[in-house]
Write an enzyme that holds these catalytic residues in place. Structure first.
Site, PDB file in Angstrom:
ATOM      1  N   HIS A 127       6.918  67.069 -41.616  1.00  0.00           N
ATOM      2  CA  HIS A 127       6.884  66.046 -40.568  1.00  0.00           C
ATOM      3  C   HIS A 127       8.172  65.209 -40.597  1.00  0.00           C
ATOM      4  O   HIS A 127       8.841  65.036 -39.562  1.00  0.00           O
ATOM      5  CB  HIS A 127       5.670  65.146 -40.793  1.00  0.00           C
ATOM      6  CG  HIS A 127       5.534  64.044 -39.788  1.00  0.00           C
ATOM      7  ND1 HIS A 127       4.733  64.142 -38.676  1.00  0.00           N
ATOM      8  CD2 HIS A 127       6.110  62.822 -39.719  1.00  0.00           C
ATOM      9  CE1 HIS A 127       4.817  63.030 -37.971  1.00  0.00           C
ATOM     10  NE2 HIS A 127       5.646  62.202 -38.584  1.00  0.00           N
ATOM     11  N   GLU A 128       8.528  64.722 -41.781  1.00  0.00           N
ATOM     12  CA  GLU A 128       9.705  63.865 -41.894  1.00  0.00           C
ATOM     13  C   GLU A 128      10.996  64.633 -41.634  1.00  0.00           C
ATOM     14  O   GLU A 128      11.970  64.062 -41.126  1.00  0.00           O
ATOM     15  CB  GLU A 128       9.750  63.222 -43.285  1.00  0.00           C
ATOM     16  CG  GLU A 128       8.612  62.246 -43.566  1.00  0.00           C
ATOM     17  CD  GLU A 128       8.597  61.067 -42.612  1.00  0.00           C
ATOM     18  OE1 GLU A 128       9.676  60.692 -42.111  1.00  0.00           O
ATOM     19  OE2 GLU A 128       7.516  60.515 -42.357  1.00  0.00           O
ATOM     20  N   HIS A 185      12.000  64.352 -37.991  1.00  0.00           N
ATOM     21  CA  HIS A 185      12.729  63.122 -37.688  1.00  0.00           C
ATOM     22  C   HIS A 185      14.161  63.208 -38.216  1.00  0.00           C
ATOM     23  O   HIS A 185      15.118  62.833 -37.530  1.00  0.00           O
ATOM     24  CB  HIS A 185      12.025  61.925 -38.336  1.00  0.00           C
ATOM     25  CG  HIS A 185      10.637  61.669 -37.827  1.00  0.00           C
ATOM     26  ND1 HIS A 185      10.330  61.632 -36.485  1.00  0.00           N
ATOM     27  CD2 HIS A 185       9.468  61.431 -38.485  1.00  0.00           C
ATOM     28  CE1 HIS A 185       9.039  61.380 -36.326  1.00  0.00           C
ATOM     29  NE2 HIS A 185       8.501  61.261 -37.535  1.00  0.00           N
TER      30      HIS A 185
END
Length: 420
Positions: A19-20, A23
């Site tokens: 997920h990170e 970003h």
């Protein structure tokens, strides 16, 4: 127990890191300075820096995070007037600033800070420790680094590297990239599962349970389900999702038997699952080993998981209950059960958690990615950036709400799983 703990750490870690990384990747592409990419939480164990980003491993092996220049959660005023720091200069320009008593800098010189600006004017002003009468103003390099109190060394964050300095569409993409990566991971995991399994499901029936709604309606082994209530069933996943949404509702089923199309009616029985009622008719599918159906399975399974989670969110909104939510404790207990079923079960469980994490993060709640996307949408409508104080206040309110909710969910999970 140790197997469960290790599995939980690996599963949870993969989900958050993937997920990170979404970003991280798109922030880098947009020119936003990613100051730190952390694996784990808590005190730092290890650090290395590459291409302007400090990569750290932290003591608690659960999750991770990305610190972007300019974002409220990443920017803290660490240098204040009156502090004594150590600076290293090269050709009269500061290249390193040390705030930590854990690190000594070769060639460093102590400076008592009077003023500092590491965002716009890029300077630090103060008095040398060995000359408290002469005020000096030192320029700070755009690529200078700061050694924080815990010893973590990250680059400074000039205005042009801030998240807020990126274009609106870039910021929206950065915010969406985390959930997007979770959806991609889900497809990849289901794809691996599809090719690891002996075969994938079809809409042809392998077995019909005795006295089930399907048996009562005349369905038999070998029948192929074509339509339910007039809607074409292209996969077992779609068929399953459709039936689950029809508990106790009279349903028309069109099926093919021996080359002939037939129609019957049945009423799925209602079964409680995850705090809500779902329909079941008592059938199991045949499987196929063909390549294309395996690939289709991955995307259809992802779509089915997203549909189920969307309905679960709807159900939660219609009747809120902490029992309909689960936090780390619930994930741990489910991991304990799933890990006993073997590796493929863990892969499937991870895929479901990944799509769950992606969709929950898209909820328009300040503090979540969905809340940030909502603020991006508001900015697009009003055609100007929202006042910083407004965005900060909304974000802090959302974070506070999520914190209280997490405490409540975790407490409820502990009671549910350990005291009942």
């Amino acid at each position: 127990m140790m197997t469960t703990i290790i599995t939980f750490i690996i599963v949870f870690g993969i989900l958050v890191i993937v997920h990170e990384f979404g970003h991280f990747y798109f922030a880098k592409k947009a020119g936003v300075r990613v100051r730190e990419f952390a694996i784990g939480m808590g005190p730092k164990l290890f650090q290395t820096r590459r291409n302007g980003t400090t990569y750290t491993i932290r003591v608690l092996p659960v999750g991770g995070y990305v610190r972007m220049a300019g974002r409220a959660e990443a920017e803290e005023e660490t240098i204040r007037p009156g502090m004594t720091i150590v600076v290293v200069q090269q050709d009269g320009v500061v290249t390193r600033l040390n705030l930590s008593d854990q690190t000594e800098l070769v060639g460093g010189r102590a400076l008592t800070v009077n003023r500092v600006d590491l965002v716009d004017d890029m300077f630090v002003e103060g008095y040398w420790a060995d000359d408290d009468q002469t005020l000096v103003k030192l320029p700070v390099d755009h690529e200078a680094s700061v050694i924080e109190a815990d010893g973590t060394e990250v680059l400074v964050a000039p205005r042009d590297t801030h998240f807020e300095s990126a274009k609106l569409w870039q910021r929206a993409l950065i915010n969406f990239a985390g959930p997007m990566n979770n959806f991609i991971l889900t497809v990849v995991l289901f794809m691996g599962l599809a090719f690891a399994m002996p075969g994938v499901t079809t809409t042809t029936l392998q077995d019909v349970a005795q006295n089930s709604p399907a048996a009562t309606a005349g369905l038999k082994k070998g029948d192929t389900i074509e339509k339910i209530n007039g809607v074409k069933m292209s996969s077992w996943q779609k068929m399953q999702t459709t039936i689950q949404a029809l508990p106790k509702e009279q349903t028309t089923v069109t099926y093919e038997r021996n080359g002939q199309s037939k129609t019957t009616t049945l009423t799925p029985k209602a079964v409680k699952n995850g705090g809500m009622l779902v329909g079941q008719i008592g059938v199991t599918p045949t499987t196929t080993k063909a390549f294309v159906p395996r690939v289709q399975y991955a995307f259809r399974a992802t779509g089915q998981a997203m549909t189920q989670i969307f309905r679960a969110i709807q159900n939660l909104i219609q009747g809120f209950s902490l029992n309909k939510l689960g936090g780390p404790v619930a994930i741990y207990k489910n991991t304990e059960q799933v890990s006993s079923y073997g590796f493929l079960a863990i892969v499937s469980f991870t895929a479901l958690l990944s799509v769950n994490l992606g969709m929950m993060n898209l909820l328009p709640i300040p503090g979540l990615d969905g809340g940030k996307l909502l603020l991006n949408a508001v900015e697009a409508v009003v055609r100007r950036p929202l006042p910083e104080r407004v965005e900060t206040a909304v974000t802090l309110a959302g974070v506070a709400f999520l914190f209280v909710l997490m405490i409540a969910v975790t407490g409820n999970d502990i009671i549910r799983y350990f005291f009942k």
